[in-house]
Motif scaffolding. Structure first.
Motif, short mmCIF file in Angstrom:
data_model
loop_
_atom_site.label_atom_id
_atom_site.label_comp_id
_atom_site.label_asym_id
_atom_site.label_seq_id
_atom_site.Cartn_x
_atom_site.Cartn_y
_atom_site.Cartn_z
N THR A 73 11.63 -3.66 -8.49
CA THR A 73 11.62 -5.05 -8.02
C THR A 73 11.52 -5.12 -6.50
N LEU A 74 12.35 -4.35 -5.81
CA LEU A 74 12.37 -4.41 -4.34
C LEU A 74 11.07 -3.89 -3.73
N SER A 75 10.48 -2.84 -4.29
CA SER A 75 9.22 -2.33 -3.72
C SER A 75 8.09 -3.33 -3.91
N SER A 76 8.07 -4.02 -5.03
CA SER A 76 7.06 -5.07 -5.25
C SER A 76 7.28 -6.24 -4.30
N ALA A 77 8.53 -6.65 -4.14
CA ALA A 77 8.84 -7.75 -3.22
C ALA A 77 8.48 -7.39 -1.79
N LEU A 78 8.69 -6.15 -1.41
CA LEU A 78 8.36 -5.70 -0.06
C LEU A 78 6.86 -5.80 0.19
N ALA A 79 6.05 -5.36 -0.77
CA ALA A 79 4.60 -5.45 -0.63
C ALA A 79 4.15 -6.90 -0.45
N LEU A 80 4.71 -7.79 -1.25
CA LEU A 80 4.36 -9.20 -1.15
C LEU A 80 4.84 -9.81 0.16
N SER A 81 6.03 -9.46 0.57
CA SER A 81 6.61 -10.02 1.79
C SER A 81 5.83 -9.62 3.04
N LEU A 82 5.49 -8.34 3.14
CA LEU A 82 4.79 -7.85 4.33
C LEU A 82 3.28 -7.94 4.21
N GLN A 83 2.77 -8.25 3.02
CA GLN A 83 1.33 -8.18 2.74
C GLN A 83 0.79 -6.82 3.17
N SER A 84 1.47 -5.78 2.72
CA SER A 84 1.11 -4.39 3.01
C SER A 84 1.08 -3.63 1.69
N TYR A 85 0.43 -2.48 1.71
CA TYR A 85 0.54 -1.58 0.59
C TYR A 85 1.92 -0.91 0.67
N VAL A 86 2.51 -0.66 -0.48
CA VAL A 86 3.77 0.07 -0.55
C VAL A 86 3.54 1.27 -1.48
N VAL A 87 3.88 2.44 -0.97
CA VAL A 87 3.79 3.67 -1.76
C VAL A 87 5.20 4.20 -1.91
#
Length: 132
Positions: A73-87
């Motif tokens: 949940t948090l990694s998906s929210a981070l990607a959406l929040s920053l509009q960045s890719y998250v690996v």
């Protein structure tokens, strides 16, 4: 390429490790800006804000099965929040994945994950939300 101290220690880690210093955890390779959050640090939004503008956030983690859903949940929210890719790479709970700036997820519990990261896509998403 980059050395990073862990800032937020979790549980038993406090007994064995020394807390690192808070500073920008951003580095660049060939014009691509990377940021790092280590495991437990993903829970703290003040660390998210330090990574604003990066293209890719890397999250090495050992969250365990009881916190797997939190990591997802948090990694998906981070990607959406920053509009960045998250690996995110999680060796304990198999919560690894690559999440796009639009929230599209590539996750697998059994195999190596490969994906192309499109820097133009980041710009397109940020323009759509006027974050660039």
């Amino acid at each position: 390429i980059f050395y990073r101290e862990k800032v937020k220690l979790f549980g038993y880690e406090k007994k064995y490790f020394k807390k690192g210093e808070i500073k920008p955890h951003i580095f660049e390779i060939d014009g691509v800006k990377f940021g790092i959050l280590i495991c437990f640090e993903i829970r703290f939004i003040e660390y998210w804000m330090r990574l604003k503008g990066v293209d890719v956030v890397l999250i090495p983690a050992m969250c365990g099965k009881e916190r797997k859903q939190h990591l997802l949940t948090l990694s998906s929210a981070l990607a959406l929040s920053l509009q960045s890719y998250v690996v995110v790479s999680d060796g304990l709970a198999f919560g690894s994945g690559i999440i796009s700036p639009w929230g599209e997820e590539i996750r697998s519990e059994e195999e190596i994950i490969n994906a192309d990261i499109d820097l133009n896509y980041i710009k397109k998403i940020r323009k759509k939300f006027l974050l660039n």
